[in-house]
Design a protein around this motif. Sequence first.
Motif, mmCIF file in Angstrom:
data_model
loop_
_atom_site.group_PDB
_atom_site.id
_atom_site.type_symbol
_atom_site.label_atom_id
_atom_site.label_comp_id
_atom_site.label_asym_id
_atom_site.label_seq_id
_atom_site.Cartn_x
_atom_site.Cartn_y
_atom_site.Cartn_z
ATOM 1 N N ARG A 7 4.949 17.500 -19.152
ATOM 2 C CA ARG A 7 3.826 17.705 -18.225
ATOM 3 C C ARG A 7 4.298 18.262 -16.891
ATOM 4 N NH1 ARG A 7 -0.336 12.669 -19.163
ATOM 5 N NH2 ARG A 7 -1.006 13.343 -21.225
ATOM 6 N N ILE A 8 5.394 17.737 -16.390
ATOM 7 C CA ILE A 8 5.921 18.234 -15.112
ATOM 8 C C ILE A 8 6.325 19.699 -15.240
ATOM 9 C CG2 ILE A 8 7.869 18.050 -13.490
ATOM 10 C CD1 ILE A 8 7.748 14.990 -13.938
ATOM 11 N N THR A 9 7.040 20.020 -16.307
ATOM 12 C CA THR A 9 7.484 21.400 -16.511
ATOM 13 C C THR A 9 6.297 22.343 -16.718
ATOM 14 O OG1 THR A 9 9.488 20.521 -17.524
ATOM 15 C CG2 THR A 9 9.079 22.863 -17.805
ATOM 16 N N ALA A 10 5.319 21.914 -17.515
ATOM 17 C CA ALA A 10 4.125 22.741 -17.733
ATOM 18 C C ALA A 10 3.361 22.936 -16.427
ATOM 19 C CB ALA A 10 3.228 22.103 -18.787
ATOM 20 N N PHE A 11 3.239 21.886 -15.647
ATOM 21 C CA PHE A 11 2.539 21.987 -14.364
ATOM 22 C C PHE A 11 3.268 22.935 -13.415
ATOM 23 C CE2 PHE A 11 2.020 20.611 -9.954
ATOM 24 C CZ PHE A 11 0.643 20.781 -9.803
ATOM 25 N N LEU A 12 4.593 22.791 -13.337
ATOM 26 C CA LEU A 12 5.372 23.649 -12.438
ATOM 27 C C LEU A 12 5.292 25.120 -12.845
ATOM 28 C CD1 LEU A 12 8.579 21.522 -11.794
ATOM 29 C CD2 LEU A 12 6.751 22.044 -10.176
ATOM 30 N N THR A 13 5.433 25.394 -14.141
ATOM 31 C CA THR A 13 5.390 26.791 -14.583
ATOM 32 C C THR A 13 3.992 27.382 -14.406
ATOM 33 O OG1 THR A 13 5.092 26.055 -16.870
ATOM 34 C CG2 THR A 13 7.326 26.649 -16.187
ATOM 35 N N SER A 14 2.969 26.599 -14.715
ATOM 36 C CA SER A 14 1.595 27.094 -14.549
ATOM 37 C C SER A 14 1.272 27.326 -13.079
ATOM 38 C CB SER A 14 0.590 26.099 -15.141
ATOM 39 O OG SER A 14 0.826 25.915 -16.495
ATOM 40 N N SER A 15 1.643 26.373 -12.242
ATOM 41 C CA SER A 15 1.380 26.513 -10.806
ATOM 42 C C SER A 15 2.132 27.702 -10.223
ATOM 43 C CB SER A 15 1.800 25.242 -10.067
ATOM 44 O OG SER A 15 1.071 24.141 -10.536
ATOM 45 N N LEU A 16 3.375 27.849 -10.639
ATOM 46 C CA LEU A 16 4.170 28.969 -10.148
ATOM 47 C C LEU A 16 3.557 30.300 -10.571
ATOM 48 C CD1 LEU A 16 6.633 29.786 -8.539
ATOM 49 C CD2 LEU A 16 8.000 29.546 -10.602
ATOM 50 N N MET A 17 3.035 30.348 -11.784
ATOM 51 C CA MET A 17 2.388 31.579 -12.254
ATOM 52 C C MET A 17 1.153 31.911 -11.410
ATOM 53 S SD MET A 17 2.456 34.093 -14.243
ATOM 54 C CE MET A 17 3.051 34.057 -15.882
ATOM 55 N N VAL A 18 0.355 30.901 -11.091
ATOM 56 C CA VAL A 18 -0.839 31.123 -10.255
ATOM 57 C C VAL A 18 -0.434 31.617 -8.873
ATOM 58 C CG1 VAL A 18 -2.761 29.943 -9.096
ATOM 59 C CG2 VAL A 18 -2.303 29.493 -11.507
ATOM 60 N N VAL A 19 0.562 30.972 -8.287
ATOM 61 C CA VAL A 19 1.033 31.384 -6.963
ATOM 62 C C VAL A 19 1.588 32.805 -7.015
ATOM 63 C CG1 VAL A 19 2.753 30.904 -5.162
ATOM 64 C CG2 VAL A 19 1.439 29.034 -6.170
ATOM 65 N N MET A 20 2.286 33.138 -8.091
ATOM 66 C CA MET A 20 2.838 34.493 -8.216
ATOM 67 C C MET A 20 1.737 35.540 -8.340
ATOM 68 S SD MET A 20 6.130 33.826 -10.672
ATOM 69 C CE MET A 20 6.499 35.574 -10.864
ATOM 70 N N VAL A 21 0.682 35.242 -9.073
ATOM 71 C CA VAL A 21 -0.446 36.181 -9.196
ATOM 72 C C VAL A 21 -1.095 36.392 -7.833
ATOM 73 C CG1 VAL A 21 -2.769 36.466 -10.147
ATOM 74 C CG2 VAL A 21 -0.887 35.779 -11.642
ATOM 75 N N LEU A 22 -1.299 35.304 -7.099
ATOM 76 C CA LEU A 22 -1.892 35.422 -5.760
ATOM 77 C C LEU A 22 -0.981 36.212 -4.821
ATOM 78 C CD1 LEU A 22 -3.335 31.810 -5.349
ATOM 79 C CD2 LEU A 22 -4.604 33.927 -5.817
ATOM 80 N N ALA A 23 0.309 35.960 -4.897
ATOM 81 C CA ALA A 23 1.256 36.695 -4.054
ATOM 82 C C ALA A 23 1.281 38.179 -4.417
ATOM 83 C CB ALA A 23 2.654 36.089 -4.176
ATOM 84 N N ALA A 24 1.195 38.492 -5.707
ATOM 85 C CA ALA A 24 1.177 39.898 -6.134
ATOM 86 C C ALA A 24 -0.098 40.583 -5.647
ATOM 87 C CB ALA A 24 1.301 39.991 -7.648
ATOM 88 N N CYS A 25 -1.220 39.880 -5.701
ATOM 89 C CA CYS A 25 -2.472 40.446 -5.177
ATOM 90 C C CYS A 25 -2.369 40.690 -3.674
ATOM 91 C CB CYS A 25 -3.644 39.515 -5.483
ATOM 92 S SG CYS A 25 -4.078 39.444 -7.234
ATOM 93 N N TRP A 26 -1.762 39.749 -2.968
ATOM 94 C CA TRP A 26 -1.554 39.920 -1.536
ATOM 95 C C TRP A 26 -0.647 41.116 -1.255
ATOM 96 C CZ3 TRP A 26 -3.573 39.079 2.926
ATOM 97 C CH2 TRP A 26 -2.814 39.227 4.087
ATOM 98 N N GLN A 27 0.386 41.277 -2.058
ATOM 99 C CA GLN A 27 1.303 42.401 -1.896
ATOM 100 C C GLN A 27 0.566 43.730 -2.074
ATOM 101 O OE1 GLN A 27 4.377 42.592 -0.901
ATOM 102 N NE2 GLN A 27 4.887 44.683 -1.458
ATOM 103 N N VAL A 28 -0.268 43.816 -3.094
ATOM 104 C CA VAL A 28 -1.042 45.041 -3.334
ATOM 105 C C VAL A 28 -2.005 45.294 -2.183
ATOM 106 C CG1 VAL A 28 -2.789 46.080 -4.843
ATOM 107 C CG2 VAL A 28 -0.803 44.948 -5.848
ATOM 108 N N PHE A 29 -2.673 44.239 -1.733
ATOM 109 C CA PHE A 29 -3.624 44.373 -0.621
ATOM 110 C C PHE A 29 -2.924 44.873 0.638
ATOM 111 C CE2 PHE A 29 -5.710 42.519 3.125
ATOM 112 C CZ PHE A 29 -6.972 43.097 3.004
ATOM 113 N N THR A 30 -1.797 44.262 0.987
ATOM 114 C CA THR A 30 -1.105 44.680 2.215
ATOM 115 C C THR A 30 -0.535 46.084 2.094
ATOM 116 O OG1 THR A 30 0.961 43.613 1.513
ATOM 117 C CG2 THR A 30 -0.529 42.336 2.927
ATOM 118 N N ARG A 31 -0.124 46.464 0.908
ATOM 119 C CA ARG A 31 0.462 47.788 0.722
ATOM 120 C C ARG A 31 -0.581 48.899 0.774
ATOM 121 N NH1 ARG A 31 5.376 49.513 -1.743
ATOM 122 N NH2 ARG A 31 5.744 47.296 -2.033
#
Length: 161
Positions: A7-31
């Motif tokens: 559960r901890i590993t699944a939560f960490l990987t899922s959360s990290l994926m969500v944060v990465m998608v948001l960060a990638a969207c932010w990167q595209v927006f700023t660029r």
Amino acid sequence: MRKIIDRITAFLTSSLMVVMVLAACWQVFTRFVLNAPSTVTEEFLRYSLVWLTMLGAAYTYGLKKHLAIVYVARKMPEKIQRYLDFVVEAIIIVFILSVLLFGGTQTYRSAMGQVSSALNMPMQYLYLSVVVAGVLFIFYAFIHIFENIHKIKQAGIHPKS
């Protein structure tokens, strides 16, 4: 214990994926909208991908959902399959101990004192992902061995049969 680690590993990987998608969207927006690309998100995404890959690989191995070539093994009698599983797990443990744990620890130590350019993050945090994944792989390998022993006892497969 396994369910907690899963559960901890699944939560960490899922959360990290969500944060990465948001960060990638932010990167595209700023660029493309602001014409001022964020330097922090690019480096964050690069390092996050390393962590996601290492944690995800260990988690997938733990669930036995990883890529495996089992065609030949499944053609053998069940007794040989069970003992072949032991051999495979032993090889995996030797690989993990030598590459991920020993090599990862060496890399972690050599990265001490280095700092990433955009995030000003100590670089050993990046290489810690290799060691953490190694510990998870070893944990899951021993679970697989104990499950295999249990299956052998249930099936009544003995070495001299």
